[in-house]
Motif scaffolding. Sequence first.
Motif: not given
Length: 82
Positions: A11-32
């Motif tokens: 459901e994330a769109e726009g800036p939130l979707a970007e933040i979620y994508a960055r959070a996933k990329s920095h997470s060892a488990a690949g999750v927000v």
Amino acid sequence: MTRIKMVADGEAEGPLAEIYARAKSHSAAGVVPDILRTMSLRPDFLAAINAASRLHFTDGALTRAQHEMVASYVSALNRCRY
């Protein structure tokens, strides 16, 4: 069951979707992490907290493990689940 309304990944769109994508990329488990999701209704606030968090966990005088140890100890002193 959570009492805080959170935006799901799909459901994330726009800036939130970007933040979620960055959070996933920095997470060892690949999750927000759920702690970030609790701020999902305010992407502007979430972005500021996320930026401060990166500064906090950047190795400097203390390693990330030492930062976590201090945070856990302070939480225990405050009788707070960390």
